[in-house]
Design an enzyme around this catalytic site. Structure first.
Site, PDB file in Angstrom:
ATOM      1  N   TYR A 170      -2.518  -1.362  10.229  1.00 32.52           N
ATOM      2  CA  TYR A 170      -2.404  -1.902   8.539  1.00 32.52           C
ATOM      3  C   TYR A 170      -1.199  -1.428   8.044  1.00 32.52           C
ATOM      4  CZ  TYR A 170      -3.920  -1.581   3.660  1.00 32.52           C
ATOM      5  OH  TYR A 170      -3.818  -1.363   2.347  1.00 32.52           O
ATOM      6  N   SER A 230       0.968  -1.324  -0.064  1.00 35.51           N
ATOM      7  CA  SER A 230       0.149   0.005   0.212  1.00 35.51           C
ATOM      8  C   SER A 230       0.899   1.191  -0.169  1.00 35.51           C
ATOM      9  CB  SER A 230      -0.715   0.021   1.303  1.00 35.51           C
ATOM     10  OG  SER A 230      -1.477   1.258   1.569  1.00 35.51           O
TER      11      SER A 230
HETATM   12  N1  LIG Z   1      -8.477  -0.618  -1.734  1.00 34.22           N
HETATM   13  C1  LIG Z   1      -7.497   0.153  -1.720  1.00 34.22           C
HETATM   14  O1  LIG Z   1      -7.656   1.441  -1.524  1.00 34.22           O
HETATM   15  C2  LIG Z   1      -6.150  -0.350  -1.419  1.00 34.22           C
HETATM   16  C3  LIG Z   1      -5.104   0.527  -1.214  1.00 34.22           C
HETATM   17  C4  LIG Z   1      -3.657  -0.010  -1.031  1.00 34.22           C
HETATM   18  C5  LIG Z   1      -3.876  -1.320  -0.803  1.00 34.22           C
HETATM   19  N2  LIG Z   1      -4.774  -2.314  -0.827  1.00 34.22           N
HETATM   20  C6  LIG Z   1      -4.571  -3.681  -0.641  1.00 34.22           C
HETATM   21  O2  LIG Z   1      -5.360  -4.188  -1.685  1.00 34.22           O
HETATM   22  C7  LIG Z   1      -5.447  -5.778  -1.317  1.00 34.22           C
HETATM   23  C8  LIG Z   1      -6.829  -6.127  -1.628  1.00 34.22           C
HETATM   24  O3  LIG Z   1      -7.708  -5.272  -1.099  1.00 34.22           O
HETATM   25  P1  LIG Z   1      -9.050  -4.657  -1.586  1.00 34.22           P
HETATM   26  O4  LIG Z   1      -9.435  -3.187  -1.456  1.00 34.22           O
HETATM   27  O5  LIG Z   1      -9.441  -5.221  -2.957  1.00 34.22           O
HETATM   28  O6  LIG Z   1     -10.174  -5.155  -0.639  1.00 34.22           O
HETATM   29  P2  LIG Z   1     -11.307  -6.492  -0.649  1.00 34.22           P
HETATM   30  O7  LIG Z   1     -11.702  -6.206   0.858  1.00 34.22           O
HETATM   31  O8  LIG Z   1     -12.180  -6.225  -1.937  1.00 34.22           O
HETATM   32  O9  LIG Z   1     -10.234  -7.594  -1.011  1.00 34.22           O
HETATM   33  C9  LIG Z   1      -9.672  -8.267   0.111  1.00 34.22           C
HETATM   34  C10 LIG Z   1      -9.900  -9.680  -0.136  1.00 34.22           C
HETATM   35  O10 LIG Z   1      -9.002 -10.542   0.817  1.00 34.22           O
HETATM   36  C11 LIG Z   1      -9.937 -11.475   1.551  1.00 34.22           C
HETATM   37  N3  LIG Z   1      -9.136 -12.061   2.709  1.00 34.22           N
HETATM   38  C12 LIG Z   1      -9.237 -11.334   3.693  1.00 34.22           C
HETATM   39  N4  LIG Z   1      -8.749 -12.073   4.693  1.00 34.22           N
HETATM   40  C13 LIG Z   1      -8.384 -13.327   4.106  1.00 34.22           C
HETATM   41  C14 LIG Z   1      -7.436 -14.301   4.526  1.00 34.22           C
HETATM   42  N5  LIG Z   1      -7.082 -14.536   5.901  1.00 34.22           N
HETATM   43  N6  LIG Z   1      -7.066 -15.452   3.506  1.00 34.22           N
HETATM   44  C15 LIG Z   1      -7.517 -15.203   2.294  1.00 34.22           C
HETATM   45  N7  LIG Z   1      -8.224 -14.158   1.782  1.00 34.22           N
HETATM   46  C16 LIG Z   1      -8.449 -13.310   2.684  1.00 34.22           C
HETATM   47  C17 LIG Z   1     -11.181 -10.893   1.494  1.00 34.22           C
HETATM   48  O11 LIG Z   1     -12.145 -11.876   1.646  1.00 34.22           O
HETATM   49  C18 LIG Z   1     -11.300 -10.151   0.165  1.00 34.22           C
HETATM   50  O12 LIG Z   1     -11.709 -10.851  -0.927  1.00 34.22           O
HETATM   51  C19 LIG Z   1      -5.414  -5.632   0.233  1.00 34.22           C
HETATM   52  O13 LIG Z   1      -4.023  -6.263   0.539  1.00 34.22           O
HETATM   53  C20 LIG Z   1      -5.318  -4.259   0.669  1.00 34.22           C
HETATM   54  O14 LIG Z   1      -4.733  -4.105   1.830  1.00 34.22           O
HETATM   55  C21 LIG Z   1      -6.417  -1.664  -1.145  1.00 34.22           C
END
Ligand SMILES: NC(=O)c1ccc[n+]([C@@H]2O[C@H](COP(=O)([O-])OP(=O)(O)OC[C@H]3O[C@@H](n4cnc5c(N)ncnc54)[C@H](O)[C@@H]3O)[C@@H](O)[C@H]2O)c1
Length: 249
Positions: free
Chosen positions: A155, A142
């Site tokens: 986080y 991130s």
């Molecule tokens: N959305 C943002 O703005 C953003 C920004 C920076 C980083 N991220 C990172 O991107 C990644 C995806 O996030 P997103 O925004 O698509 O959110 P999201 O909630 O749509 O996707 C996250 C997925 O991870 C799965 N998950 C959670 N715990 C788990 C586990 N123990 N084992 C397997 N799967 C698990 C969830 O079921 C979900 O489908 C994450 O690592 C998040 O930290 C997101």
């Protein structure tokens, strides 16, 4: 970019993971999509969308923080497609609270999924890629790993840790043909962020050079390139995909 390549995406039931799985499949890769058992329906939907686009895709349920399930996930890809060419380690969670208000339980849960989970998935991917003679791993960190990040301290700490794992692994395994990089997204429109207030989203976008919320497909384009041979001289990178947010600090 990925014809005849096979790999996996964790956290593929929604958001960034789903978009990346679809993009990798569009680049002709065979993709095993994985998420928690509780996300089975949504992740099977990802697999169906890949199949509709003409690609092979399978769903395997697993918790990234469970070592045996990670070993089984890698074994499944190898049994099905013969090798593991790439992996996008994307599963993550992000509780919101100031540090003084963060419970020890929330901190531990975040470390378990984001940091221990990334360590475990990489460990078993390395063992397979060493047998295969190479591969490409992309971790989702991130842009909270590139600065202080108010209200998401637990986080941010884990996402800094993901960069520590990424750069160390890049140095340890470069000579064996394994590249390891991280994408560092800014604010992206996914279930993780849509629950944020309009006001908070605007606050997050304010330092960006391009003032819009990112789309999961913006991250998917970077991940597909990092998984492919097009990025063959890139390893150990923490690539911001954040509309210039950190650049403007
Ligand atoms: N959305 C943002 O703005 C953003 C920004 C920076 C980083 N991220 C990172 O991107 C990644 C995806 O996030 P997103 O925004 O698509 O959110 P999201 O909630 O749509 O996707 C996250 C997925 O991870 C799965 N998950 C959670 N715990 C788990 C586990 N123990 N084992 C397997 N799967 C698990 C969830 O079921 C979900 O489908 C994450 O690592 C998040 O930290 C997101």
């Amino acid at each position: 970019m990925l014809r005849d390549k096979a790999g996996l995406v964790t956290g593929a039931a929604s958001g960034i993971g789903r978009a990346c799985a679809l993009r990798l499949a569009t680049e002709d890769a065979a993709v095993v999509v994985s998420d928690l058992e509780s996300a089975r329906d949504r992740c099977q939907q990802t697999a169906r969308e890949i199949a509709q686009a003409g690609g092979p895709a399978e769903f395997v349920a697993c918790d990234v923080a469970d070592e045996q399930e990670q070993q089984d996930l890698v074994d499944h890809v190898v049994r099905t497609y013969g090798r593991l060419d790439f992996a996008h380690n994307n599963a993550g969670i992000g509780p919101h609270a100031l540090l003084a208000d963060t419970s020890a339980e929330d901190f531990d849960r975040t470390v378990r999924v984001n940091l221990r989970g990334t360590f475990l998935v990489m460990k078993h991917q390395f063992r397979q890629m060493l047998r295969d003679g190479g591969g490409s791993i992309v971790n989702t960190s991130s842009n909270a790993c590139l600065r202080g990040a108010p209200q998401i301290g637990a986080y941010a700490a884990t996402k800094h840790g993901v960069i520590g794992l990424t750069s160390t692994a890049a140095v340890e395994y470069g000579e064996q043909g394994i590249r390891v990089n991280a994408v560092c997204p800014g604010v992206i429109r996914t279930p993780l962020t849509t629950r944020l207030s309009e006001e908070r989203q605007a606050e997050i976008c304010a330092p960006q050079a391009i003032k819009r919320v990112g789309e999961p497909t913006d991250v998917a384009a970077a991940v597909a390139w990092l998984c492919s041979a097009g990025s063959s001289f890139v390893t150990g990178a923490a690539m911001p995909v954040d509309a210039g947010s950190v650049a403007g600090l």
